[in-house]
Design a protein around this motif. Structure first.
Motif, PDB file in Angstrom:
ATOM      1  N   ALA A 105       0.844  -1.188   0.000  1.00 34.65           N
ATOM      2  CA  ALA A 105       0.000   0.000   0.000  1.00 34.65           C
ATOM      3  C   ALA A 105       0.887   1.248   0.000  1.00 34.65           C
ATOM      4  O   ALA A 105       1.980   1.235   0.566  1.00 34.65           O
ATOM      5  CB  ALA A 105      -0.902  -0.001   1.226  1.00 34.65           C
ATOM      6  N   PRO A 106       0.413   2.315  -0.622  1.00 39.30           N
ATOM      7  CA  PRO A 106       1.211   3.550  -0.599  1.00 39.30           C
ATOM      8  C   PRO A 106       1.266   4.104   0.814  1.00 39.30           C
ATOM      9  O   PRO A 106       0.374   3.857   1.626  1.00 39.30           O
ATOM     10  CB  PRO A 106       0.446   4.491  -1.531  1.00 39.30           C
ATOM     11  N   GLU A 107       2.313   4.837   1.096  1.00 39.59           N
ATOM     12  CA  GLU A 107       2.437   5.460   2.409  1.00 39.59           C
ATOM     13  C   GLU A 107       1.305   6.461   2.588  1.00 39.59           C
ATOM     14  O   GLU A 107       0.848   7.076   1.629  1.00 39.59           O
ATOM     15  CB  GLU A 107       3.789   6.171   2.529  1.00 39.59           C
ATOM     16  N   PHE A 108       0.859   6.600   3.812  1.00 39.57           N
ATOM     17  CA  PHE A 108      -0.222   7.531   4.079  1.00 39.57           C
ATOM     18  C   PHE A 108       0.281   8.607   5.020  1.00 39.57           C
ATOM     19  O   PHE A 108       1.019   8.294   5.942  1.00 39.57           O
ATOM     20  CB  PHE A 108      -1.418   6.799   4.703  1.00 39.57           C
ATOM     21  N   PRO A 109      -0.032   9.847   4.878  1.00 39.88           N
ATOM     22  CA  PRO A 109      -0.931  10.317   3.825  1.00 39.88           C
ATOM     23  C   PRO A 109      -0.195  10.413   2.500  1.00 39.88           C
ATOM     24  O   PRO A 109       0.956  10.840   2.450  1.00 39.88           O
ATOM     25  CB  PRO A 109      -1.355  11.692   4.316  1.00 39.88           C
ATOM     26  N   HIS A 110      -0.863   9.966   1.467  1.00 39.33           N
ATOM     27  CA  HIS A 110      -0.285  10.055   0.136  1.00 39.33           C
ATOM     28  C   HIS A 110      -0.996  11.172  -0.628  1.00 39.33           C
ATOM     29  O   HIS A 110      -2.101  11.566  -0.279  1.00 39.33           O
ATOM     30  CB  HIS A 110      -0.406   8.721  -0.594  1.00 39.33           C
ATOM     31  N   PRO A 111      -0.362  11.670  -1.659  1.00 37.67           N
ATOM     32  CA  PRO A 111      -0.977  12.772  -2.405  1.00 37.67           C
ATOM     33  C   PRO A 111      -2.271  12.307  -3.085  1.00 37.67           C
ATOM     34  O   PRO A 111      -2.339  11.209  -3.612  1.00 37.67           O
ATOM     35  CB  PRO A 111       0.071  13.157  -3.444  1.00 37.67           C
ATOM     36  N   ILE A 112      -3.286  13.145  -3.029  1.00 37.25           N
ATOM     37  CA  ILE A 112      -4.554  12.844  -3.697  1.00 37.25           C
ATOM     38  C   ILE A 112      -4.484  13.454  -5.094  1.00 37.25           C
ATOM     39  O   ILE A 112      -4.188  14.644  -5.249  1.00 37.25           O
ATOM     40  CB  ILE A 112      -5.739  13.424  -2.902  1.00 37.25           C
TER      41      ILE A 112
END
Length: 139
Positions: A105-112
């Motif tokens: 999973a992408p790191e959070f917070p990830h860019p929206i």
């Protein structure tokens, strides 16, 4: 302990299927099956089949209420020819596989993405422009 042995027998039974041999209806042979069960409940298992499936694991009843804590690795060749290797630990933290082929999973917070932000803004604008009686009607 019976559950562990049953799970191991099931794993070996599935290993006999020619999953690693794409398009083959030939059954795999078990080339190696070493199972060492100690009096204290610890064990070591090594299995290799003719179609490239390999399992190596060890465990001991070290978990809460004698639960078996285990670790190991299994490998096979996927139908598309990709070699698969999964290392794992199963303990009080649950089953924890580790493989380069598992999704991350992408790191959070990830860019929206901007198109998502635009859609959110559009929906908010539409909500503001609705009459009070239509706000909860989505027909």
């Amino acid at each position: 302990m019976k559950f562990v042995i049953l799970a191991l027998v099931a794993a070996v039974a599935f290993a006999e299927k020619p999953y690693g041999s794409v398009g083959s209806s030939e059954e795999a042979e078990i080339l190696q099956h070493d199972f060492d069960l100690q009096d204290d409940g610890s064990y070591k298992l090594d299995v290799k089949t003719s179609n490239g499936i390999s399992v190596s694991q060890q465990g001991r009843p070290e978990g809460p209420e004698g639960a078996v804590v285990k670790s190991g690795v299994f490998s096979y060749t996927a139908p598309d020819g990709t070699p698969v290797e999964v290392k794992f630990v199963a303990d009080a933290g649950g089953y924890q596989p580790d493989s380069d082929l598992l999704p991350v999973a992408p790191e959070f917070p990830h860019p929206i993405p901007q198109f998502v932000l635009d859609q959110i803004a559009k929906a908010a604008e539409e909500d503001r422009n609705r009459s009070p009686e239509d706000r909860y009607s989505y027909a």
